[in-house]
Design an enzyme around this catalytic site. Structure first.
Site, mmCIF file in Angstrom:
data_model
loop_
_atom_site.group_PDB
_atom_site.id
_atom_site.type_symbol
_atom_site.label_atom_id
_atom_site.label_comp_id
_atom_site.label_asym_id
_atom_site.label_seq_id
_atom_site.Cartn_x
_atom_site.Cartn_y
_atom_site.Cartn_z
ATOM 1 N N LYS A 190 0.851 -1.191 0.000
ATOM 2 C CA LYS A 190 0.000 0.000 0.000
ATOM 3 C C LYS A 190 0.885 1.238 0.000
ATOM 4 O O LYS A 190 1.519 1.560 1.006
ATOM 5 C CB LYS A 190 -0.895 0.038 1.248
ATOM 6 N N GLU A 265 10.555 1.238 9.783
ATOM 7 C CA GLU A 265 11.459 2.363 9.506
ATOM 8 C C GLU A 265 10.671 3.614 9.855
ATOM 9 O O GLU A 265 9.798 4.031 9.087
ATOM 10 C CB GLU A 265 11.867 2.379 8.022
ATOM 11 N N CYS A 299 13.617 11.255 6.412
ATOM 12 C CA CYS A 299 13.702 10.768 7.796
ATOM 13 C C CYS A 299 15.095 10.955 8.363
ATOM 14 O O CYS A 299 15.272 10.987 9.572
ATOM 15 C CB CYS A 299 13.289 9.307 7.851
ATOM 16 N N GLU A 396 10.470 15.918 15.063
ATOM 17 C CA GLU A 396 10.883 15.943 13.664
ATOM 18 C C GLU A 396 10.133 17.100 12.983
ATOM 19 O O GLU A 396 8.907 17.084 12.916
ATOM 20 C CB GLU A 396 10.440 14.601 13.070
HETATM 21 P P1 NAP Z 1 2.503 8.283 7.908
HETATM 22 O O1 NAP Z 1 1.447 9.277 8.042
HETATM 23 O O2 NAP Z 1 2.795 7.377 9.043
HETATM 24 O O3 NAP Z 1 2.147 7.449 6.599
HETATM 25 C C1 NAP Z 1 2.962 6.382 6.168
HETATM 26 C C2 NAP Z 1 2.086 5.348 5.511
HETATM 27 O O4 NAP Z 1 1.182 4.838 6.486
HETATM 28 C C3 NAP Z 1 1.242 5.905 4.369
HETATM 29 O O5 NAP Z 1 1.132 4.917 3.363
HETATM 30 C C4 NAP Z 1 -0.105 6.110 5.043
HETATM 31 O O6 NAP Z 1 -1.187 6.017 4.146
HETATM 32 C C5 NAP Z 1 -0.129 4.931 5.983
HETATM 33 N N1 NAP Z 1 -1.073 5.076 7.082
HETATM 34 C C6 NAP Z 1 -1.370 6.199 7.786
HETATM 35 N N2 NAP Z 1 -2.305 5.897 8.715
HETATM 36 C C7 NAP Z 1 -2.586 4.581 8.587
HETATM 37 C C8 NAP Z 1 -3.471 3.676 9.253
HETATM 38 N N3 NAP Z 1 -4.257 4.084 10.252
HETATM 39 N N4 NAP Z 1 -3.508 2.398 8.849
HETATM 40 C C9 NAP Z 1 -2.730 1.974 7.833
HETATM 41 N N5 NAP Z 1 -1.881 2.768 7.166
HETATM 42 C C10 NAP Z 1 -1.801 4.059 7.550
HETATM 43 O O7 NAP Z 1 3.905 8.933 7.540
HETATM 44 P P2 NAP Z 1 4.214 9.963 6.390
HETATM 45 O O8 NAP Z 1 3.858 11.325 6.852
HETATM 46 O O9 NAP Z 1 3.649 9.473 5.093
HETATM 47 O O10 NAP Z 1 5.794 9.798 6.266
HETATM 48 C C11 NAP Z 1 6.682 10.601 6.946
HETATM 49 C C12 NAP Z 1 7.274 9.836 8.124
HETATM 50 O O11 NAP Z 1 7.942 8.692 7.617
HETATM 51 C C13 NAP Z 1 8.311 10.638 8.844
HETATM 52 O O12 NAP Z 1 8.172 10.443 10.228
HETATM 53 C C14 NAP Z 1 9.606 10.041 8.358
HETATM 54 O O13 NAP Z 1 10.689 10.200 9.243
HETATM 55 C C15 NAP Z 1 9.225 8.619 8.185
HETATM 56 N N6 NAP Z 1 10.156 7.943 7.271
HETATM 57 C C16 NAP Z 1 11.043 7.053 7.806
HETATM 58 C C17 NAP Z 1 11.967 6.439 6.978
HETATM 59 C C18 NAP Z 1 12.956 5.473 7.546
HETATM 60 O O14 NAP Z 1 13.565 4.740 6.769
HETATM 61 N N7 NAP Z 1 13.137 5.398 8.856
HETATM 62 C C19 NAP Z 1 11.964 6.703 5.613
HETATM 63 C C20 NAP Z 1 11.054 7.625 5.096
HETATM 64 C C21 NAP Z 1 10.141 8.238 5.950
HETATM 65 P P3 NAP Z 1 -1.851 7.298 3.461
HETATM 66 O O15 NAP Z 1 -0.722 8.231 3.110
HETATM 67 O O16 NAP Z 1 -2.502 6.708 2.266
HETATM 68 O O17 NAP Z 1 -2.784 7.871 4.456
#
Ligand code: NAP
Length: 495
Positions: A190, A265, A299, A396
């Site tokens: 997804k 991650e 990230c 962050e």
């Molecule tokens: P996010 O809001 O957690 O979303 C990540 C994924 O989770 C998206 O596909 C989102 O879907 C999905 N999601 C959100 N709520 C969900 C739920 N209740 N059930 C199932 N899936 C759900 O994070 P983001 O804002 O997209 O990404 C930024 C974050 O990712 C930052 O904290 C960054 O540091 C972290 N990140 C970490 C790494 C690493 O390798 N450590 C790499 C890149 C990013 P939808 O978008 O479709 O809602």
């Protein structure tokens, strides 16, 4: 700073392969639509780029069934046969790199040069894991009794459920799908609803590369519904997530019900340490790369800058000068070096962090404000005299803001750097070799960049400690999360 004008939408995409832009999900080798759709907008212009199908529980369950059905034949293939398909997919991605980069910039906002870089980086994971999975060697262990022989093998863990974020719409996918497919797993993915077009374009090319039906499935739309299937369905044996820490924790907890293998991650809060003995040219270049790449939305972005008193003023002035010179604008146009934030919510968070720092006595050296226009643009910003307790240091920020904190001693810098629940990436700039080892060893992080602001590559393990995650992606370690270890204990009959 120059604002680059936006020119208009779809015509600028100018795809050589318009069929790479898909609005249907990919399930069991078929492109599937849904009863409803959602908008994917260009964050630089606010224009709607596409209206993909909004899929949910039913399609996710069908995808899991397809992945489970495809698993026996796919995992039984020799590693080389799987590798040949991954290499063909890798070649196709490079062949269509420009189209993939343009799609990525349009849906995510990063400058085209960065998108081209991400496409190459994403493809590299497929090549790397195609090669790596041919060498998933087991071991033989001297038996514990005279008539016992022990052999250890590594087998594909099974169906993998994967959820990826919007900030790296292609690389976060291949970093999971590459090792999974290479060792014989099948996948239901997804992507973020903000950036599904890159994922779907990758699936078009995977199909062309000869990936059998059901081996890779893409389902986008209702995140909670799809997430519920991927975390609770007993046929899914492994769940891998990249995204925010709160969502990752919540989904990992759900996996406990069926005791899935889990990789996470999650978010970072990277400290960037500049010591008095640092090469300031390198430190400023490293800070620019680490802080402003992807508009500060990685990230591993430097989130807090700790600068020793002796070079504080010089570093601050040079960083501010470099940040002020960035061209901000639409990633598809002109000399853009910094694109928009992903959406208005992201910009509000950045504004809140800046206001909080200023309220605590920080000074603006450059930037500091949201920019006019349809997209969520924010000025490249450098703030001096930020207090260590500011939001900029505790959370962050995910935006183009460098907040500088002054320190006096090495011990103080290490304590400040480690004072967080995150532990993904940290950066150290010093010319003192002994300090490199002392500070590199003392930092509680999964990755430490020493005299460099760029640490990501397919050949090195990527991942965090503490609340930044579980497991490692890329490198030889990236295979381990997708295999189960099996012990064969043989009794050898005496003659
Ligand atoms: P996010 O809001 O957690 O979303 C990540 C994924 O989770 C998206 O596909 C989102 O879907 C999905 N999601 C959100 N709520 C969900 C739920 N209740 N059930 C199932 N899936 C759900 O994070 P983001 O804002 O997209 O990404 C930024 C974050 O990712 C930052 O904290 C960054 O540091 C972290 N990140 C970490 C790494 C690493 O390798 N450590 C790499 C890149 C990013 P939808 O978008 O479709 O809602």
């Amino acid at each position: 700073m120059n604002a680059v004008a936006s020119l208009g939408e779809r015509q600028r995409l100018a795809l050589q392969r318009p069929d790479l832009l898909r609005e249907q999900g990919f399930v069991g080798g078929a492109w599937v639509g849904g009863a409803t759709a959602f908008d994917v907008t260009n964050p630089a212009t606010g224009d709607v780029l596409a209206r993909p199908a909004r899929l949910g529980r039913t399609e996710a369950e069908t995808a899991v069934a397809a992945a489970a059905a495809a698993l026996p034949a796919w995992s039984a293939r020799p590693a080389k046969a799987r590798a040949d398909i991954l290499k063909a997919w890798h070649r196709l991605i490079l062949q269509h790199a420009e189209d993939l980069a343009r799609l990525m910039t349009a849906e995510q906002g990063k400058p085209l040069a960065e998108a081209r870089g991400e496409v190459a980086y994403a493809a590299a994971f497929l090549e790397w894991f195609a090669e790596e999975a041919r060498r998933v060697y087991g071991v033989t262990i001297p038996g514990h009794m005279a008539d016992k022989r022990i052999v250890v093998t590594h087998e594909a863990v099974g169906v993998v459920g994967a959820i990826t974020p919007w900030n790296f719409p292609a690389a976060m996918i291949t970093r999971k799908v590459g090792p999974a497919l290479a060792v014989g797993c099948t996948v239901v993915l997804k992507p973020s609803e903000l950036t599904p077009l890159s994922a779907l374009a990758l699936a078009v090319l995977a199909e062309e590369a000869g990936l059998p039906e059901g081996v890779l499935n893409i389902v986008m739309g209702d995140a909670p519904e799809i997430g519920d299937v991927l975390t609770t369905d007993p046929r899914v044996r492994k769940f891998t997530f990249t995204g925010s820490t709160p969502v990752g924790k919540m989904l990992a907890a759900r996996c406990a019900g069926t005791v899935k293998r889990v990789s996470l991650e999650l978010g970072g809060n990277a400290p960037f340490l500049v010591f008095d003995d640092a090469d300031l040219d390198k430190a400023v270049a490293g800070a620019m790369a680490s802080k402003f790449r992807n508009t500060g939305q990685t990230c591993v972005c430097a989130n807090r800058f700790y600068v020793q008193a002796g070079v504080y003023d010089a570093f601050a002035a040079r960083l501010a000068e470099a940040a002020a010179a960035l061209n901000v604008g639409d990633g598809l146009s002109g000399p853009t070096e910094q694109g928009p934030l992903i959406d208005e919510r992201a910009r509000e968070k950045v504004s809140t962090h800046v206001a909080d720092a200023l309220g605590g006595g920080a000074r603006v050296l450059t930037g500091g404000a949201a920019m006019d226009g349809p997209g969520a643009f924010f000025e490249p910003t450098v703030l001096a005299d930020v207090g260590p307790g500011a939001l900029l240091c505790r959370e962050e920020t995910f935006g183009p803001v460098a907040g500088l904190v002054r320190f006096e001693t090495e011990a103080e810098a290490i304590a400040l750097a480690n004072d967080t629940s995150a532990g993904l990436a940290a950066y150290v700039f010093t010319r003192d070799n002994a300090r490199v080892w002392r500070v590199g060893g003392a930092l509680q992080y999964g990755m430490v960049g020493i005299n460099t602001g760029l640490i990501s590559t397919e050949v090195a393990p990527f991942g965090g400690v503490k609340e930044s995650g579980l497991g490692r992606e890329g490198s030889l370690y990236g295979v381990r999360d997708y295999v189960d270890t099996k012990t064969l204990c043989l009794e050898v009959e005496p003659e």
